[in-house]
Design a protein around this motif. Structure first.
Motif, PDB file in Angstrom:
ATOM      1  N   ALA A  55       2.766   4.038  -3.094  1.00 59.68           N
ATOM      2  CA  ALA A  55       3.837   3.918  -4.094  1.00 59.68           C
ATOM      3  C   ALA A  55       4.853   5.048  -3.994  1.00 59.68           C
ATOM      4  CB  ALA A  55       3.236   3.852  -5.495  1.00 59.68           C
ATOM      5  N   GLY A  56       5.150   5.487  -2.764  1.00 63.17           N
ATOM      6  CA  GLY A  56       6.282   6.393  -2.549  1.00 63.17           C
ATOM      7  C   GLY A  56       7.563   5.569  -2.538  1.00 63.17           C
TER       8      GLY A  56
ATOM      9  N   TYR B  35       4.896  18.146  -4.960  1.00 56.16           N
ATOM     10  CA  TYR B  35       4.681  18.228  -3.508  1.00 56.16           C
ATOM     11  C   TYR B  35       5.859  18.902  -2.798  1.00 56.16           C
ATOM     12  CZ  TYR B  35       1.228  14.811  -4.984  1.00 56.16           C
ATOM     13  OH  TYR B  35       0.202  14.170  -5.645  1.00 56.16           O
ATOM     14  N   GLY B  36       6.396  19.952  -3.397  1.00 56.68           N
ATOM     15  CA  GLY B  36       7.488  20.682  -2.746  1.00 56.68           C
ATOM     16  C   GLY B  36       8.851  20.146  -3.159  1.00 56.68           C
ATOM     17  N   ALA B  37       9.856  20.992  -2.960  1.00 58.13           N
ATOM     18  CA  ALA B  37      11.219  20.686  -3.414  1.00 58.13           C
ATOM     19  C   ALA B  37      11.724  19.384  -2.811  1.00 58.13           C
ATOM     20  CB  ALA B  37      12.142  21.826  -3.001  1.00 58.13           C
TER      21      ALA B  37
ATOM     22  N   THR C 173      -6.602   4.335  -6.143  1.00 58.58           N
ATOM     23  CA  THR C 173      -7.283   3.287  -5.377  1.00 58.58           C
ATOM     24  C   THR C 173      -6.869   3.318  -3.910  1.00 58.58           C
ATOM     25  OG1 THR C 173      -7.179   1.893  -7.361  1.00 58.58           O
ATOM     26  CG2 THR C 173      -7.744   0.790  -5.293  1.00 58.58           C
TER      27      THR C 173
ATOM     28  N   LEU D 189       4.821   7.728   6.946  1.00 61.01           N
ATOM     29  CA  LEU D 189       3.483   7.813   7.547  1.00 61.01           C
ATOM     30  C   LEU D 189       3.171   6.580   8.388  1.00 61.01           C
ATOM     31  CD1 LEU D 189       1.665   9.126   4.342  1.00 61.01           C
ATOM     32  CD2 LEU D 189       2.359  10.472   6.338  1.00 61.01           C
TER      33      LEU D 189
ATOM     34  N   TYR E 137       1.480  15.251   5.224  1.00 59.50           N
ATOM     35  CA  TYR E 137       2.845  15.280   4.680  1.00 59.50           C
ATOM     36  C   TYR E 137       3.898  15.051   5.750  1.00 59.50           C
ATOM     37  CZ  TYR E 137       0.932  17.170   0.358  1.00 59.50           C
ATOM     38  OH  TYR E 137       0.233  17.332  -0.799  1.00 59.50           O
TER      39      TYR E 137
ATOM     40  N   ALA F 274       9.120   4.194  -0.014  1.00 55.41           N
ATOM     41  CA  ALA F 274       9.042   3.008   0.851  1.00 55.41           C
ATOM     42  C   ALA F 274       8.341   1.857   0.124  1.00 55.41           C
ATOM     43  CB  ALA F 274       8.319   3.356   2.151  1.00 55.41           C
TER      44      ALA F 274
ATOM     45  N   VAL G 147       0.845  -1.204   0.000  1.00 50.79           N
ATOM     46  CA  VAL G 147       0.000   0.000   0.000  1.00 50.79           C
ATOM     47  C   VAL G 147       0.874   1.246   0.000  1.00 50.79           C
ATOM     48  CG1 VAL G 147      -1.766   1.304   1.234  1.00 50.79           C
ATOM     49  CG2 VAL G 147      -1.813  -1.201   1.264  1.00 50.79           C
TER      50      VAL G 147
ATOM     51  N   HIS H  73      19.610  13.222  -0.977  1.00 52.63           N
ATOM     52  CA  HIS H  73      20.930  13.322  -0.351  1.00 52.63           C
ATOM     53  C   HIS H  73      21.094  12.179   0.621  1.00 52.63           C
ATOM     54  CE1 HIS H  73      19.148  15.119   3.394  1.00 52.63           C
ATOM     55  NE2 HIS H  73      18.222  15.478   2.527  1.00 52.63           N
TER      56      HIS H  73
ATOM     57  N   GLU I 284       5.017  27.636  -0.671  1.00 53.16           N
ATOM     58  CA  GLU I 284       4.524  26.577   0.223  1.00 53.16           C
ATOM     59  C   GLU I 284       3.845  27.179   1.438  1.00 53.16           C
ATOM     60  OE1 GLU I 284       7.345  23.507   1.231  1.00 53.16           O
ATOM     61  OE2 GLU I 284       8.073  23.376  -0.829  1.00 53.16           O
TER      62      GLU I 284
ATOM     63  N   PRO J 282      -0.730   6.238   6.348  1.00 55.50           N
ATOM     64  CA  PRO J 282      -0.802   6.673   7.757  1.00 55.50           C
ATOM     65  C   PRO J 282      -1.256   5.533   8.668  1.00 55.50           C
ATOM     66  CG  PRO J 282      -2.023   8.155   6.301  1.00 55.50           C
ATOM     67  CD  PRO J 282      -1.647   6.969   5.479  1.00 55.50           C
TER      68      PRO J 282
HETATM   69  P1  FAD Z   1       5.207   8.966   0.735  1.00 58.45           P
HETATM   70  O1  FAD Z   1       6.088   9.517  -0.316  1.00 58.45           O
HETATM   71  O2  FAD Z   1       4.304   9.894   1.466  1.00 58.45           O
HETATM   72  O3  FAD Z   1       4.339   7.794   0.064  1.00 58.45           O
HETATM   73  C1  FAD Z   1       3.216   7.218   0.712  1.00 58.45           C
HETATM   74  C2  FAD Z   1       2.194   6.915  -0.375  1.00 58.45           C
HETATM   75  O4  FAD Z   1       1.129   6.156   0.200  1.00 58.45           O
HETATM   76  C3  FAD Z   1       1.579   8.181  -0.956  1.00 58.45           C
HETATM   77  O5  FAD Z   1       1.758   8.203  -2.352  1.00 58.45           O
HETATM   78  C4  FAD Z   1       0.100   8.065  -0.574  1.00 58.45           C
HETATM   79  O6  FAD Z   1      -0.771   8.595  -1.546  1.00 58.45           O
HETATM   80  C5  FAD Z   1      -0.060   6.561  -0.428  1.00 58.45           C
HETATM   81  N1  FAD Z   1      -1.195   6.167   0.419  1.00 58.45           N
HETATM   82  C6  FAD Z   1      -1.474   6.654   1.654  1.00 58.45           C
HETATM   83  N2  FAD Z   1      -2.595   6.075   2.123  1.00 58.45           N
HETATM   84  C7  FAD Z   1      -3.046   5.228   1.175  1.00 58.45           C
HETATM   85  C8  FAD Z   1      -4.164   4.362   1.058  1.00 58.45           C
HETATM   86  N3  FAD Z   1      -5.086   4.292   2.034  1.00 58.45           N
HETATM   87  N4  FAD Z   1      -4.307   3.619  -0.045  1.00 58.45           N
HETATM   88  C9  FAD Z   1      -3.410   3.701  -1.052  1.00 58.45           C
HETATM   89  N5  FAD Z   1      -2.327   4.514  -1.008  1.00 58.45           N
HETATM   90  C10 FAD Z   1      -2.143   5.268   0.087  1.00 58.45           C
HETATM   91  N6  FAD Z   1      13.138  14.209   1.573  1.00 58.45           N
HETATM   92  C11 FAD Z   1      14.409  14.354   1.112  1.00 58.45           C
HETATM   93  O7  FAD Z   1      15.200  13.409   1.201  1.00 58.45           O
HETATM   94  N7  FAD Z   1      14.810  15.533   0.519  1.00 58.45           N
HETATM   95  C12 FAD Z   1      13.980  16.597   0.373  1.00 58.45           C
HETATM   96  O8  FAD Z   1      14.381  17.627  -0.171  1.00 58.45           O
HETATM   97  C13 FAD Z   1      12.632  16.470   0.864  1.00 58.45           C
HETATM   98  N8  FAD Z   1      11.764  17.499   0.760  1.00 58.45           N
HETATM   99  C14 FAD Z   1      10.480  17.342   1.198  1.00 58.45           C
HETATM  100  C15 FAD Z   1       9.581  18.399   1.018  1.00 58.45           C
HETATM  101  C16 FAD Z   1       8.258  18.251   1.414  1.00 58.45           C
HETATM  102  C17 FAD Z   1       7.296  19.412   1.226  1.00 58.45           C
HETATM  103  C18 FAD Z   1       7.825  17.031   2.015  1.00 58.45           C
HETATM  104  C19 FAD Z   1       6.395  16.872   2.464  1.00 58.45           C
HETATM  105  C20 FAD Z   1       8.711  15.994   2.202  1.00 58.45           C
HETATM  106  C21 FAD Z   1      10.044  16.120   1.794  1.00 58.45           C
HETATM  107  N9  FAD Z   1      10.959  15.085   1.920  1.00 58.45           N
HETATM  108  C22 FAD Z   1      12.252  15.229   1.459  1.00 58.45           C
HETATM  109  C23 FAD Z   1      10.574  13.801   2.541  1.00 58.45           C
HETATM  110  C24 FAD Z   1      10.116  12.757   1.514  1.00 58.45           C
HETATM  111  O9  FAD Z   1       8.950  13.228   0.874  1.00 58.45           O
HETATM  112  C25 FAD Z   1       9.837  11.452   2.263  1.00 58.45           C
HETATM  113  O10 FAD Z   1      10.982  11.003   2.922  1.00 58.45           O
HETATM  114  C26 FAD Z   1       9.407  10.335   1.342  1.00 58.45           C
HETATM  115  O11 FAD Z   1       8.346  10.741   0.538  1.00 58.45           O
HETATM  116  C27 FAD Z   1       8.982   9.142   2.173  1.00 58.45           C
HETATM  117  O12 FAD Z   1       8.508   8.114   1.350  1.00 58.45           O
HETATM  118  P2  FAD Z   1       7.299   7.215   1.808  1.00 58.45           P
HETATM  119  O13 FAD Z   1       7.129   6.192   0.754  1.00 58.45           O
HETATM  120  O14 FAD Z   1       7.478   6.790   3.204  1.00 58.45           O
HETATM  121  O15 FAD Z   1       6.033   8.212   1.865  1.00 58.45           O
END
Ligand code: FAD
Ligand code: UDP
Length: 367
Positions: free
Chosen positions: A12-13, A58-60, A217, A341, A310, A15, A10, A64, A301, A236
């Motif tokens: 596609a970031g 979603y922001g810069a 979805t 999250l 976020y 992680a 669940v 790194h 932002e 989350p």
């Molecule tokens: P996410 O990228 O949040 O992916 C989680 C995914 O799960 C999302 O796509 C979401 O839509 C999906 N999801 C959630 N709930 C559900 C559900 N119920 N069903 C289906 N899908 C779902 N990091 C850096 O290293 N350098 C930076 O410069 C940097 N800048 C940032 C700037 C901003 C404004 C923000 C908010 C964050 C920044 N980050 C940065 C942090 C970076 O975004 C996170 O470390 C990274 O996105 C974490 O990946 P993740 O897969 O855990 O989470």
């Protein structure tokens, strides 16, 4: 008959995408990757806007890392452009380097300190704090009241809706203090952006016959229609448990994009506005890419209390709620929680990658 998968992932970031890729290509597992948004990439997603300029939706996001294994891994899916991040903070009508360095102090105070001079000066103004308990303590103990007020207090309030004393030390500890003229925002060994965008990196990472992607979805809508052995959840954590222990606080942002008829708008990719305006920063992504284009797009932002989650909020009351959810999560033997999250951790992208590479090792070792 319901489709059968080994893993339902669940989100596609980074992680969710990294663990999907690893399971599919290394263990030949069949993976269904479910994403609520209309695209993969999570918050790292970038795309071309109407003017044809590559922007970060979603922001810069600047990659790194100090981890060799993470850097080697992401290099399999992208070439990196060697961009080095530099940020200016608009304070008292001046644009000054942040993190605070020799140039920041000398320009703002109209001094001419050398490295020893700035060390002596900061030693004379820093506040002697025994145990560092919060994000205010961190800054005061490094640079004292004046610089705290100018650079950190109001920015933090805008960003988090609370002053630094309400936040755990890890928040402002992210920003180093420099006694020389080094003006890099990050001090990591590796840094840059994918040459052809994060969206291409994710396309390549997820291009595998064992991975099925369902966009637009929410996993709760399909979970009863799909058969799978294990679930990997990166959304989350409170949502997963139907808020049974109450809602966790998240910080959200509103992104206001504007395309301008000039080639460049500002000196560097990011200018922070700690004390002016309702937004925290303006980002101009052409600085990341060096894209040749007669126009430019900037984004302001605006942090918000509600909306898309976020940021987990690093404060004690939230940690106490998270601990209850973690207790629930630990009871589940076929569900793994990973990412910003799901673990309620202030991860950077490389830490999300690292976490999924480690989770993969754990899973692979147990098979
Ligand atoms: P996410 O990228 O949040 O992916 C989680 C995914 O799960 C999302 O796509 C979401 O839509 C999906 N999801 C959630 N709930 C559900 C559900 N119920 N069903 C289906 N899908 C779902 N990091 C850096 O290293 N350098 C930076 O410069 C940097 N800048 C940032 C700037 C901003 C404004 C923000 C908010 C964050 C920044 N980050 C940065 C942090 C970076 O975004 C996170 O470390 C990274 O996105 C974490 O990946 P993740 O897969 O855990 O989470
Ligand atoms: N910060 C600040 N002023 C600045 C930059 C950062 O007060 O000019 C504080 C603020 O609390 C911010 C934290 O330092 O949330 C961490 O900054 P960073 O740039 O790492 O935040 P992120 O990239 O997660 O938005």
């Amino acid at each position: 008959m319901a489709a059968q998968y080994d893993y339902l992932v669940v989100g596609a970031g980074f992680a969710g995408s990294v663990i999907s890729e690893r399971l599919a290509s290394e263990l030949n597992k069949k993976v269904m990757l479910v994403e609520r948004r209309p695209h993969v990439g999570g918050n790292s997603y970038d795309c071309y806007d109407d003017a044809g300029i590559l922007v970060h939706k979603y922001g810069a996001h600047i990659f790194h890392t100090n981890h060799d294994d993470v850097w080697q891994y992401v290099n399999r899916f992208a070439q990196w452009n060697g961009y080095v991040h530099r940020v200016l903070a608009y304070v008292d009508g001046l644009k000054l380097p942040i993190p605070i360095n020799l140039t920041t102090v000398n320009t703002l105070l109209r001094k001419n300190f050398d490295e020893q001079g700035i060390r002596d000066y900061l030693a004379s103004v820093r506040v002697n704090i025994g145990e560092i308990k919060n994000s205010r303590d961190v800054v005061l103990s490094q640079v004292g009241e004046f610089f705290y007020e100018k650079f950190f207090k109001n920015y933090t309030y805008k960003q988090w809706g609370v002053y630094p004393e309400a936040l755990s030390p890890e928040v402002t500890k992210r920003i180093p203090l420099r006694f020389n003229t080094d003006d890099r925002y990050f001090g990591d060994k590796y840094e840059g952006l994918p040459v052809d965008g994060f969206f291409k990196l994710f396309d390549r990472m997820l291009d595998h016959k064992n991975i099925t992607i369902a966009l637009n979805t929410d996993y709760k809508k399909i979970i009863n229609d799909v058969k799978f052995d294990y679930l990997i959840y990166t959304g989350p954590i409170d949502y997963f448990f139907d808020n049974m222990h109450g809602e966790l606080p998240y910080r959200s942002q509103r992104f206001e994009f504007e395309t301008l008829d000039v080639e460049y708008y500002q000196e560097v990719a990011v200018v922070n506005y700690p004390n002016d305006h309702l937004f925290t920063k303006i980002t101009e992504s052409k600085h990341f890419t060096k894209q040749r284009h007669p126009r430019t797009t900037i984004v302001r932002e605006f942090p918000e209390a509600t909306g898309e989650p976020y940021y987990p909020v690093p404060m004690e009351s939230a940690a106490a709620i998270y601990a209850k959810y973690k207790g629930e999560a630990d009871k589940l033997k076929t569900v793994y929680f990973a990412g910003r999250l799901a673990e309620y951790k202030y991860y950077n992208m490389d830490q999300a990658v690292k976490r999924s590479l480690e989770l993969f090792q754990t899973i692979a070792a147990s098979k």
